[in-house]
Structure formats: structure tokens, C-alpha cells
Design a protein around this motif. Structure first.
Motif, short mmCIF file in Angstrom:
data_model
loop_
_atom_site.label_atom_id
_atom_site.label_comp_id
_atom_site.label_asym_id
_atom_site.label_seq_id
_atom_site.Cartn_x
_atom_site.Cartn_y
_atom_site.Cartn_z
N ALA A 242 1.21 -1.10 -0.07
CA ALA A 242 0.05 0.21 -0.44
C ALA A 242 1.31 1.62 0.21
O ALA A 242 0.58 2.73 -0.95
CB ALA A 242 -0.43 0.10 0.97
N VAL B 79 -0.03 2.91 -3.24
CA VAL B 79 -1.09 4.14 -3.27
C VAL B 79 -0.60 5.40 -2.55
O VAL B 79 -0.49 6.69 -2.89
CB VAL B 79 -2.61 3.49 -2.01
N LEU B 80 0.43 5.27 -1.19
CA LEU B 80 1.17 6.15 -0.75
C LEU B 80 1.74 7.06 -1.80
O LEU B 80 2.05 7.95 -1.82
CB LEU B 80 1.23 5.99 0.94
N GLU C 262 1.19 12.18 6.26
CA GLU C 262 0.55 11.99 5.32
C GLU C 262 0.55 9.48 5.43
O GLU C 262 0.42 9.02 6.33
CB GLU C 262 0.02 11.99 3.68
N GLU D 136 1.08 8.74 9.14
CA GLU D 136 -0.30 8.70 10.08
C GLU D 136 -0.55 7.12 9.34
O GLU D 136 -1.54 6.48 9.92
CB GLU D 136 -0.76 9.57 9.41
N TYR D 137 -0.48 6.65 8.15
CA TYR D 137 -0.79 5.40 7.65
C TYR D 137 -0.08 4.77 8.33
O TYR D 137 -0.42 3.28 9.17
CB TYR D 137 -0.84 5.31 6.56
N ASP E 49 -1.03 3.52 11.34
CA ASP E 49 -2.18 3.37 11.78
C ASP E 49 -2.18 2.00 11.51
O ASP E 49 -3.04 0.81 12.13
CB ASP E 49 -3.76 3.81 10.73
N LYS F 73 -2.90 -1.66 13.85
CA LYS F 73 -2.84 -2.91 13.76
C LYS F 73 -2.59 -4.26 13.94
O LYS F 73 -3.05 -5.03 14.39
CB LYS F 73 -3.96 -2.04 12.66
N GLU G 255 -8.96 5.75 11.67
CA GLU G 255 -9.33 5.03 10.63
C GLU G 255 -8.93 4.66 9.38
O GLU G 255 -9.90 5.26 8.60
CB GLU G 255 -10.50 3.70 11.02
N THR G 256 -7.75 4.39 9.07
CA THR G 256 -7.09 3.74 7.79
C THR G 256 -8.09 2.93 7.06
O THR G 256 -8.29 1.64 7.94
CB THR G 256 -5.75 4.59 7.23
N ASN G 257 -8.23 3.69 6.14
CA ASN G 257 -8.58 2.36 4.86
C ASN G 257 -8.24 2.23 3.41
O ASN G 257 -8.82 3.00 2.08
CB ASN G 257 -10.35 1.55 5.27
N ILE G 258 -7.12 1.59 3.26
CA ILE G 258 -6.46 1.71 1.35
C ILE G 258 -7.45 1.94 0.50
O ILE G 258 -7.26 2.20 -0.02
CB ILE G 258 -5.34 1.74 1.71
N LEU H 221 -5.80 8.26 2.42
CA LEU H 221 -5.36 6.96 3.35
C LEU H 221 -6.98 6.39 3.72
O LEU H 221 -7.32 5.45 4.34
CB LEU H 221 -5.05 7.14 4.38
N ARG I 296 -9.44 7.67 4.95
CA ARG I 296 -10.29 8.39 6.09
C ARG I 296 -11.36 9.13 5.97
O ARG I 296 -11.59 10.22 4.96
CB ARG I 296 -9.73 8.49 6.92
#
Lengths: 323, 577, 316
Positions: free
Chosen positions: B352, B356-357, B432, B435-436, B439, B443, C80-83, C101, C103
Motif C-alpha cells: 500500500a 497508494v501512498l 500522511e 499516519e498510515y 495506523d 492494527k 481509521e485508515t482504509n487504503i 488513506l 479516512r
């Protein structure tokens, strides 16, 4: 009067000395040095050589003393660390005018428009011009400069290729940056002007003027304007001083070779000389502009003029009674 | 009111622009008359670029008739600090210098080609390199001699020069001793037996020497004439390379023009190159969008999408020798524990992050070395394989691994544990990403939290070097020297402050420095990477940086070397609108 | 008029001496003729009459309500991230869409408002308060005191703010809103101090100030109850500008570790995060900027109302 000005000029040097010395000490006490950010492979010897060349190995107070000595004896602010071989004052002489030219356009147009909008808003309070003024003020304050610059750049240089995207040359390169710089002063001065005019417009002398049958334009120009100028002039001083330093966002967006981008970059790359030199420039112009403002007060407002003279007499007699 | 004023203003300035354009067009046609002369009747000297006799329409290169007007507009990321190679500390300067000077050897699209020299050879022990110079001239007509190359190298290591990158040159014989002031500069392992020969001796075996260091010539009397002022303005420069610098508007643009005295001038097609100093990415994207620049590296997803959709742009991804990673502080109570380090490395969501990032521009990391690093003919990455995936396969449950590690330290419950991660940037993109990761760590590891701290790079690095951190994030560039990355983790090095003290590893690096045979070296490098990643997990590699370059279809011959310093020597355009 | 008068004079029928008795003086009754209204009561009365000002107040209350309850109303947590939902468009699930991200932007916008409103409002008022007192004192006393106090203002506003906050972030280990407020108000009050001073040096020669002085009113009282109300318009304008500027600058200070910590957010932080993508995903910039604009609008409208209400010259 002359005595007052001389005294103020002496204070100016004192303030300049305190501010520049403080800045000098502060920038040197931030962790990291000019090499940390750029050079990855840095043996101790190399760092020591670098420190020795730029005199960074000396105790801070010695460096500060050398800085002032260099300035007083040779009039120089020292060699830039990020731009070796170039003296800080050369930058200032060369690039501050570019920032200033750009900024003065933005400020003059912005302040004029802002004041016109503000007067209009005050004269038509709670009517369309007033709401329009409020709206412009909201736009000017709540649209961040980078958003405006990016939108303007995209619209006028990519979507419609009317203007060059970035760079520096003839008048054509002024348009977009000046356009972006105008919005914020329009917003600010519109609101302040409106408030000032409202303060003045209910005064007895305006009523008197109206009842004398003076034409409206003349009332506004002669009586209202003059009495609203105090706050405007007060606010202009730091803006004018800031012009020489330029705007970081606008100048980096449009690749304008002014001073605006240097200051933030100089702090990030620990270019001590440039930070101190630019602070020197800002403080000197700022303090000077405040002196000018204080003198302008005397010109603008007769009450202030009267007071300075009275004050000398008053000081002795008034002190006991005020307690 | 405002509207009218701006319209009037706009009108006035539009008129001004029209006038400006007119002038430009007058200037432009005058230019091509000069270029056509040198390139006309030439015998092809390089087989790759057969130059046919000029036809009336123009010059033909590789079977294509090139444009009459040859010019190029590009964006240089930052303003060069100085063009004085001894005092520069800004990376952007390298690209300009490689156009102004002739390095002994030039890396052109990954191939080493003699530029300052005609040929070179290496001694059997791999420590001595001999270069035979070709006839080339400085801009003022004087010949480039071997002494010019020696002068440049000596200056770089003299303590009083204070060359910021001197550390990279310690691999030259006596380089370190000279830089430390223990030896005279004349003892340096760069010598000139005669005017046309340069001999370089290295401290240890560096097979990739020519990709690692760039040896430029510097004319001593010219340099001394300007002294401190050398390199500060365009007119203080003296070139011997493919281009000369004719204008330098600081913080805005640099203009290069073809150097007619350059030995290979007939194969330099560009008459003029304008390098804009644009720090703001959005601005440079807009410039590519409207054709103000001819090619550009693009890093933002949305712009990548926009430019990919354009039919007149070609997209190429250029891999760089730069690794983005987290590294751990071995002196910290928790991170001294190998299991905790591995748990974090395994839990890291690279897919990811990259897709994505980072917009799919970089490549997912597989180990310490990037894909562009070679040991002889061996590609290190292919030889070593995907070490990170192996670790992920080995530890399918990072949370359990973390708890195991915590139990070994002080028995803290994972759910009560937090760690601190430091970042050397205050940009919102970095935030950004952080922060990902914060999280995902919470998790995947079931920990209480991750405390993020952002600082300006110099402050952050300063704190890390004093050991004041747990985990830190940085991007580190490598030279082509395979020993470079390993050297970072030896006991005496504090460049990446992981505080790894391992005599066995130090010894390994020592052996590497004495070995010539590529196969042998490859094995040592593999072992080194194994110690750093698989065994100890000192760093958690995330991705390998790439340049995602978009260029207009009319541009040809752009040099893409992973080790930077590309020149515009080979560039030309065909069918520029 | 004259007609009425004559009627009254001639109309003596039905009057008897009994009707004329001395009832004494009831002092309490005299006062009731017009209820005494203090300066502030009067201001409030006039403020309520101003529809726009009341609208501003309601707007602010709505914003505060949303900031408190918005994050709860959202369907996802703000952190809460959810890619997989990266840049989810605006729909029934994600009312303001999602960020990169994944959110929930609705939750983030209102969560961000908590810090922003507190910082913007408190900061602006602290700056205004300190600035007014400082500028008032300097201008009231004038002479050497004024000169000295203004030199301090010059020094404070000339030292580069960026340096001050970087050093502050290194010195102060404590994080959170309190530290943030210190950093913001450290030099923020100097502008208003100069503004107030400029206004007051013209006012302090006024006759009413002289009268107050002669009556022996204490200097601080003169400043607060005579001089400041006369400059209230400027002060209010200054506050309305300071609120959004503090909200924007908070983002930068938080980065230096002075303010809120990730994953918490603010309007300023949301705006600066949207900086690189807003041309493609305008809503990411639009919502936080709109919120800042609405906050400023609320303060502008209330400020205009307050200005009219508090301005002693407009008091009738």
C-alpha cells in the motif's frame, strides 16, 4: 522635532543591534549545521575543515563579535554558506529590488482597491457594497496563497496559454504574481477601512461639514479620508518592510528570483549568514518604517502634532496629578 | 471596480507579451545558421550515431531528420549553490557541471564512455587505474592537460578547501590522511606522469570507481584568478565540456550554449539548453503541461494520471540508487531486541505504501541494495533475492513475534506498548505516510500507539546521531561502490546511526576492500546484506526511489543514469511543434 | 400646537381644590421613567436587534455543535485508515468523501474543527487582550514609557518567528494546545498593540479623557472604559482576521511538534495536506477552507454587530 528624530534614530540602531544579535545566537543554537542536511557521508575531519574555513569552530560569542566587527569595518554581512563565494549583502542589493518591485505593485493595487471597497462598504452599510466587501474579505483571508497561486497558474498558463508559467523577464512576468499578491491586502484594508470610516462618519465635524452643504466627495476626501488614515498607515509599515523580503509562496510558485525563497531555505539549510543578513535587512527597514509612521502621524493628525509639543510641558506638571 | 482594473492591467500586459514574443521570434531564426556548420560533413566516429552528410533540409541522426532549431528546456530541482565544484554542497549542481566539463569517463545511459580520456586500464590488483587523455581544449583555447585533473582531485582533499563531499574521496590513496591534514596534497593517489596520462591509485579495491567518483579537470590559473568568486556567476566559468554557460539568473534559470571547442562538438546537437530552477513541484508540472519544458520527473499520482493520458508524452521510469527505509536504534532498550525489530519490519505494509501512498513510482524494497547496483556482471538484487519477503514468510504472525520480543525485554504487554518514530521532514506528504504507518502498526501489531515526531531534516539527523530516537525514517542514496552501503554499518561509522557494533561484520567489509574477483566480492556482499537484513534487521527497507519521467515524443537521446549527473550532450529533438 | 395650548388653559372645569394635595416626593418613581441601561446592556440590546449579527452567532453555535457531535455522527472514525477506500467519492457512506488513506473526511473535518476553533478563538482573544492593554498603556503614558514599550514591540516583531517557534519546540517538551497557544501569542499581540496605540494617541487628548483625568479616574480605568471602547471597531476587525490566520498557522506549528499530534488533525492541517492534490480532488481543500471561512464569517458578522453595538458614538 529634530531632537526627537535623532533620538529615534539612535534607538533604531539599538533595536537593530539587539534583534540581529539575538537572531544570530538563535540560528546558531538550532541543532544541525549547513552540512547535515545535504552531505550524507561526512567524516569528522571534513566537518572540522569546513568549520575552520567558515569560522564556525569559534565560540559563539567570538563569532558574533567577528560578525559585528566585519560589518562595522568593511560594511559586509559575510559570505553565504549555501552559496559560497557570494556575500550576503550582494544578494540583498541584487534580489531585494526584484521582490520589492513585485510586492509594491501588489500592495499599491491591493491597498487602493481595498480602501475604495472599504469606503464604499461603510457608506452603504448593510447594503450590497457592504456585503460585497465582506465577501471579498472572506475570500482574501480564507483562500490560502498557494491555492490561489496554483489556480491562477493553471488557468492562465496551462488551460489558456496567456502568460508564461514561471520565470522572470519583462512586464508579462509581473501579471500573475501581482494578481495573487493583491487579494490579501484588498481583504485586509477593505475591512479596516470600513471600520475606520464608520468611526469617523458619525463625528460631529462630518455633520457640520454636511450641514454646511459641502459636496459629498469633498467631505469624504477632506474629512473622512484624513481621519481614517491612522490605522491604515500603522498597518502599512510592516507590510512595506516585508516587501523587500518577498513572498515565499508566490516567488517559489512563479520562480521569481527575489529574496522570498531564500529566507526559509536559509533556515532549513542552516545558512547562518543569509538568515542573519536577511533579518538585518528586515529589521532595518521595519524599524525605519515605524519611525516614518510615527512622523506621518504628526502630519496626518493635527491632534498628535499638538500633543508632542504639549507633552514636554506636560510631563513635569502632570506627573503628580496622575498618581 | 477591481475587475476593470485587472482587465486593463491584463490588456496592457498582454500587449507587452505580444511585443516580447515578437522579439523572441526575431532572435530565434538567427540561431540555426551557426549550428549547421560544424555538424555538416563528418565521418561517423561513433558507430551508434551514424551521421550522414547533411542534406539541404537538415541534419539526419539515426535515420531521422532533426529539427533545425535545436534547443531544450528542462527543470533543475534547485538553484545550484555555486558552480565551484570544491565548495558546492547542493546536489543540483552536479548536472550543470557535467555539461561544462569533461569527466575522465562519462556514464552515458549506463555505459562508460571515455570523455576526457581515450582509453584506460586497470592494474591486476585492482588498485591502480591509468587514463590516456585525448586532445581537448578549454574554452579559451588552451589544451586540457593531465595536471588539470590532478589539480582538481588534490583541491578536493586539501583541508583548507573544506570540500563538503571529501568523505567520498577517501577511497583514493592517501585521501583521508590529506583531508585530516596529516599529509601533503602532492601525496594524493592521483598523479600525472606526463601531460596526457592520469594515474589514479585507490586505498582499497573499488571496481566501480568510475561510477562512484567523477573526475573533472580544473584549470589552476583560471581558478586562482577568480579565487572565492569562481563559480558564483556565469562569466567566472571556464568550460571544456559539451556546453558553456552563458547566463545564470540566480534562482530562476541557467542558459547553456554549445561549446564549439569541445572535442566531440559535431555530435552535440543542442544549440541552447535552458535549465529552470523550480522548487515548487506544481509549477514544474504546469510547465510540462503547457510545453514550457521538454521532460520532467513527476512524483504525484494525479499528475501521473493526467500526463499518462496525454498522447504526446512518453513515460519512462528511471531507477535510482536510493533506498527509503526505517532504521532502528540498537542502543534503545526495546530496539536492541532483534525480534521487536523484525516484527516491525514484517508488519510494514510495503504494497500500500508503494502503490497508494507513493503513487506507484518507487519499487517495493527487497533488501538493502537497489536493483541498479552491480558487482561486476552480477546484479546484487537478483543474486540475493527478496530478503524482505523471506522474512515475511518466516514470521507470519508479527504480533506474536513482537510479544515474544517484549517478553524478553521487560514483559510489557503489546497492547500497552508504544514506540516513537522520527521523520526528517515537515512536509504534509511525509505526515500522511507516517499516519498510515501509525495506523497499520497499531492494527497489525496490536500495540497501543506510535508517537510520531516531525522535524526539519538537520534537527532530526542531529538528534538521531546523538542516539535520541527509537525508530527513524530516511532516504539514503548510494554511490555505485558496493562497499559504500556496507561501510555505513561498520562500528566506526555513524552515518546512519543504528549503533551496530559487530567485529565480524567489520572484518567482512575489510575483506571486501581487498578482493578483486567479482564472484568473490559478490559472495561477500551477499553475506554483508544477510547480516544487516536477515540476521539483525538493522533497517527496515521500504522502497527504492525512482524518477518517473515524462518526456515529449519529439525529444531523443536523454541520458538516464541511475547515479545522476546526466549531461545533455546526446539530446536532440525531432519534429518539435 | 397653539390650539392645544389654549384648550388646556381654558379647560378649568371640574377642577377642585381637593384635587391638589401634596403627595411628597417619591424618589424611586422618578428613576423608573426610563430604565437605566448600562453600556453593556445597551450594547446587548442593540446587538440583538442586528439580524446579521444574530445570524453570525447562530452560525457559530452550529459550527460548535458540529465540531462536538460531527465526529460521532460520521459512519467511520476519523483516524481509521482504509487504503481500499482511498479517495472515496462523496456518497451516503462518506458524506465528504475520503482522503488518500481512506479516512472519512466528514469525521476528520469536524474533528479538526475542535482544535482549530479553540486555537483560533482563544488565541485571537488573548492576542487582542494583551495587545489592547499594552498599546493602551503605552499611548496613555506616552513619552519615555511609550518609547520603551514600543521598542520592545519592535524587537519582538523583528526576531524571525520561524526561529522562535523552532527553538520553542526544542525547549518545551510539553505538547498540546497550551504550548501551541504560547507559541502563537508570543508575538501575535504586537500588531494590535501598535494599532491600538496609533488610535489612542489621537484620542487621549480628547476632552472626555481630560475630564476623566480631572475627576481623578485611574489611568487603567481611563484606558479600559474610555479609550478602548473608542477603538473597538479596529480591535474587532483585527480579531476577525486573526481567527483564520491562527487556524492556518496552527498546522505549521503542529508540524514542529508544538501542537496536536497525529493522528489528530485540524482545519489548517487538512488544508496543507490537500495542497498537492486539490486541483484534482478539490473537495479535500473545499471543506476545511469552507469551515474556516464560515468561522470567519460568523466572527465578521458578529463583529460588525458588536462594533455598532459597542461604539459609544452610535449609542442613542
Amino acid at each position: 522635532m529634530a531632537k526627537y528624530i535623532i533620538k529615534r534614530i539612535l534607538y533604531m540602531f539599538l533595536v537593530l543591534f539587539i534583534v540581529v544579535s539575538t537572531t544570530f545566537i538563535m540560528i546558531h543554537s538550532i541543532p544541525g549545521d549547513p552540512l547535515t542536511a545535504t552531505v550524507e557521508n561526512l567524516p569528522e575531519a571534513t566537518r572540522a575543515n569546513y568549520y575552520a574555513r567558515y569560522g564556525l569552530d569559534q565560540p559563539l560569542m567570538v563569532q558574533l563579535f567577528r560578525f559585528w566587527k566585519l560589518f562595522l569595518t568593511e560594511g559586509s554581512l559575510g559570505e553565504s554558506l549555501k552559496f559560497p563565494g557570494r556575500l550576503a549583502e550582494e544578494f540583498i542589493v541584487k534580489y531585494a529590488p526584484i521582490s520589492f518591485q513585485l510586492g509594491i505593485w501588489g500592495l499599491v493595487i491591493g491597498v487602493t482597491l481595498g480602501m475604495l471597497l472599504g469606503i464604499n462598504a461603510a457608506l452603504h452599510k448593510n447594503k450590497l457594497p457592504d456585503y460585497f466587501g465582506t465577501f471579498v474579505a472572506l475570500l482574501g483571508t480564507c483562500i490560502p496563497a498557494f491555492v490561489l497561486a496554483a489556480l491562477v497558474q493553471y488557468f492562465f498558463t496551462v488551460k489558456h496559454k496567456w502568460f508564461p508559467t514561471a520565470g522572470w523577464g519583462g512586464a508579462i512576468y509581473y501579471v500573475l504574481p501581482v494578481l495573487c499578491m493583491t487579494l490579501s491586502p484588498v481583504a485586509t484594508y477593505c475591512r479596516y477601512m470600513k471600520s475606520s470610516v464608520l468611526d469617523v462618519i458619525n463625528q460631529d465635524y462630518i455633520l457640520t461639514a454636511e450641514s454646511k452643504g459641502l459636496p459629498r466627495g469633498k467631505i469624504i476626501w477632506r474629512h473622512v479620508m484624513r481621519n481614517t488614515l491612522m490605522p491604515i498607515v500603522t498597518m502599512l509599515a510592516p507590510s512595506v518592510a516585508g516587501l523587500l523580503g518577498g513572498s515565499f509562496i508566490i516567488e517559489s510558485m512563479f520562480a521569481i528570483p527575489g529574496l522570498g525563497t531564500y529566507f526559509v531555505k536559509a533556515i532549513n539549510s542552516r545558512d547562518y549568514t543569509m538568515v542573519v543578513a536577511m533579518n538585518f535587512l528586515f529589521t532595518a527597514t521595519y524599524v525605519f518604517s515605524l519611525l516614518v509612521v510615527d512622523l506621518l502621524y504628526l502630519v496626518i493628525d493635527p491632534r498628535v502634532r499638538l500633543e508632542v509639543k504639549q507633552n514636554r510641558r506636560a510631563v513635569a506638571s502632570n506627573v503628580p496629578s496622575e498618581n | 471596480m477591481k475587475k476593470y482594473v485587472s482587465i486593463v492591467l491584463a490588456l496592457v500586459l498582454v500587449l507587452g507579451m505580444l511585443a516580447g514574443c515578437g522579439q523572441k521570434q526575431e532572435e530565434a531564426p538567427a540561431a540555426p545558421s551557426t549550428p549547421s556548420t560544424p555538424a555538416t560533413p563528418s565521418t561517423p566516429s561513433t558507430p551508434s550515431e551514424p551521421v550522414k552528410p547533411a542534406e539541404p533540409e537538415g541534419i539526419v541522426v539515426n535515420g531521422e531528420t532533426i529539427d533545425k532549431e535545436q534547443y531544450l528546456n528542462v527543470v533543475g530541482s534547485d538553484e545550484p549553490g555555486t558552480l565551484d565544484e570544491f565548495h558546492n554542497s547542493v546536489a543540483a549542481t552536479g548536472n550543470i557541471l557535467s555539461n561544462l566539463f569533461t569527466p575522465l569517463v562519462r556514464n552515458m545511459d549506463g555505459v562508460l564512455v571515455g570523455d576526457g580520456c581515450e582509453s584506460w586500464e586497470t592494474s591486476e590488483d585492482g588498485l591502480t587505474w591509468t587514463f590516456h587523455l585525448r586532445d581537448n581544449y578549454w574554452q579559451d583555447g588552451t589544451p586540457v592537460t593531465a595536471q588539470d585533473y590532478v589539480y582538481s582531485a588534490q583541491m578536493k582533499l586539501k583541508p583548507e578547501t573544506a570540500f563538503p563531499y571529501a568523505g567520498n574521496w577517501y577511497l583514493i590513496k592517501n585521501g583521508q590522511a590529506i583531508n585530516e591534514g596529516k599529509m601533503d596534497a602532492s601525496e594524493l593517489g592521483v598523479t600525472a606522469p606526463d601531460d596526457k596520462t592520469v594515474v589514479i591509485e585507490t586505498e582499497y579495491v573499488v571496481p566501480s570507481l568510475l561510477n562512484t567518483l567523477t573526475f573533472y579537470p580544473q584549470k589552476q590559473d583560471h581558478y586562482e584568478k577568480y579565487g572565492e568568486k569562481y563559480g558564483t556567476e556565469a562569466d567566472t566559468m571556464l568550460s571544456c565540456g559539451p556546453f558553456i554557460i552563458t547566463d545564470w539568473t540566480h534562482n530562476s534559470s541557467i542558459t547553456l550554449e554549445k561549446n564549439e571547442k569541445y572535442w566531440d562538438a559535431e555530435h552535440v546537437y543542442l544549440e541552447k539548453v535552458t535549465v529552470y530552477s523550480i522548487a515548487e513541484p506544481t509549477t514544474s508540472y504546469n510547465m510540462l503541461d503547457n510545453g514550457s519544458v521538454d521532460y520532467l520527473a513527476v512524483a504525484d499520482n494525479d499528475y501521473i494520471e493526467r500526463f499518462t493520458a496525454r498522447e504526446d508524452l512518453v513515460n519512462t521510469r528511471v531507477q535510482l540508487a536510493r533506498t527509503f527505509m526505517w532504521f532502528f536504534n540498537m542502543k534503545d532498550k526495546y530496539f536492541a531486541n532483534e525480534k521487536i525489530r523484525k516484527a516491525i519490519t514484517v508488519a510494514f505494509d510495503r504494497d500500500a505504501t508503494v502503490e497508494v501512498l507513493l503513487g506507484g513510482v518507487p519499487i517495493k524494497a527487497k533488501g538493502l541494495y537497489t536493483h541498479v547496483m552491480y558487482e561486476g556482471d552480477y546484479n546484487i538484487r537478483e543474486y540475493d533475492g527478496d530478503l524482505i519477503q523471506a522474512m515475511v514468510d518466516k514470521y507470519p504472525d508479527p504480533a506474536a513475534l513482537l510479544q515474544e520480543g517484549l517478553n524478553e525485554v521487560d514483559g510489557t504487554k503489546a497492547a500497552d506498548w508504544t514506540f516513537k518514530a522520527g521523520f526528517g521532514s515537515t512536509g504534509s506528504k511525509m505526515k500522511e505516510q507516517a499516519e498510515y504507518w501509525q495506523d497499520t502498526m497499531i492494527k497489525k501489531l496490536g500495540i497501543k500507539g506510535v508517537e510520531l515526531s516531525f522535524d526539519d531534516y538537520a534537527i532530526a539527523m542531529d538528534g538521531w546521531q546523538t542516539g535520541n530516537f527509537q525508530v527513524a525514517c530516511l532516504s539514503w542514496g548510494s554511490t555505485a561502490d558496493t562497499a559504500y552501503m556496507l561501510n555505513l554499518f561498520t562500528t566506526k561509522s555513524n552515518a546512519i546511526p543504528v549503533h551496530f557494533d559487530n567485529p565480524e561484520f567489520d572484518e567482512l567489509v575489510n575483506t571486501l576492500n581487498k578482493t578483486v574477483d567479482p564472484a568473490e566480492r559478490m559472495k561477500i556482499v551477499q553475506k554483508g546484506e544477510d547480516i544487516i537484513i536477515t540476521q539483525n534487521c538493522l533497517v527496515c527497507p521500504i522502497s527504492y526511489n525512482c524518477n518517473n519521467v515524462f518526456e515529449y515524443k519529439y525529444v531523443r537521446g536523454v541520458d538516464r543514469s541511475p547515479f545522476g549527473n546526466s549531461s545533455y550532450k546526446t539530446v536532440y529533438t525531432v519534429g518539435r511543434p | 400646537m397653539s390650539q392645544v395650548k389654549t384648550d388646556w388653559i381654558n379647560d378649568t372645569e371640574g377642577l377642585s381644590p381637593e384635587m391638589f394635595q401634596i403627595v411628597g416626593v417619591d424618589t424611586t418613581k422618578d428613576r423608573v421613567l426610563r430604565p437605566h441601561i448600562s453600556y453593556w446592556q445597551d450594547a446587548w440590546r442593540r446587538f440583538k436587534k442586528n439580524k446579521l449579527a444574530v445570524f453570525g452567532l447562530i452560525l457559530l453555535v452550529i459550527l460548535i455543535f458540529m465540531v462536538i457531535f460531527g465526529p460521532i455522527m460520521a459512519k467511520h472514525s476519523f483516524e481509521e485508515t482504509n487504503i481500499a477506500e482511498s479517495y472515496h467519492p462523496i456518497d451516503g457512506e462518506y458524506w465528504f468523501g475520503a482522503d488518500k488513506l481512506g479516512r472519512d473526511y466528514f469525521a476528520r473535518v469536524w474533528q479538526g474543527g475542535r482544535v482549530s476553533i479553540i486555537i483560533g478563538v482563544t488565541g485571537a482573544f488573548i492576542c487582542a487582550f494583551v495587545g489592547c492593554i499594552y498599546g493602551g498603556i503605552a499611548s496613555y503614558f506616552g513619552g519615555k514609557i511609550d518609547s520603551f514599550m514600543m521598542r520592545i514591540v519592535e524587537i519582538l516583531s523583528s526576531i524571525p518567528y520561524l526561529l522562535v517557534v523552532i527553538l520553542l519546540s526544542l525547549w518545551l517538551d510539553a505538547k498540546g494546545i497550551k504550548t501551541l497557544l504560547i507559541a502563537m501569542c508570543l508575538t501575535g499581540w504586537t500588531g494590535i498593540a501598535r494599532l491600538v496605540r496609533s488610535q489612542m494617541i489621537t484620542l487621549r487628548q480628547s476632552d472626555y479623557v481630560l475630564a476623566a483625568k480631572l475627576l481623578g479616574v485611574r489611568p487603567l480605568k481611563i484606558v479600559t472604559s474610555h479609550l478602548i471602547p473608542n477603538t473597538i471597531g479596529l480591535i474587532i476587525v483585527n480579531i476577525t482576521f486573526r481567527v483564520p490566520s491562527l487556524i492556518f498557522s496552527e498546522a505549521f506549528l503542529s508540524f514542529l511538534g508544538l501542537g496536536i499530534q497525529s493522528p489528530d488533525t485540524s482545519w489548517g492541517a487538512l488544508c496543507s495536506a490537500a495542497q498537492t492534490v486539490f486541483t484534482f480532488k478539490p473537495h479535500l481543500m473545499f471543506f476545511p477552507a469552507l469551515c474556516i471561512a464560515l468561522t470567519m464569517l460568523a466572527f465578521t458578522l458578529m463583529g460588525d454587530g458588536l462594533r455598532d453595538a459597542l461604539d459609544p458614538r452610535q449609542r442613542k
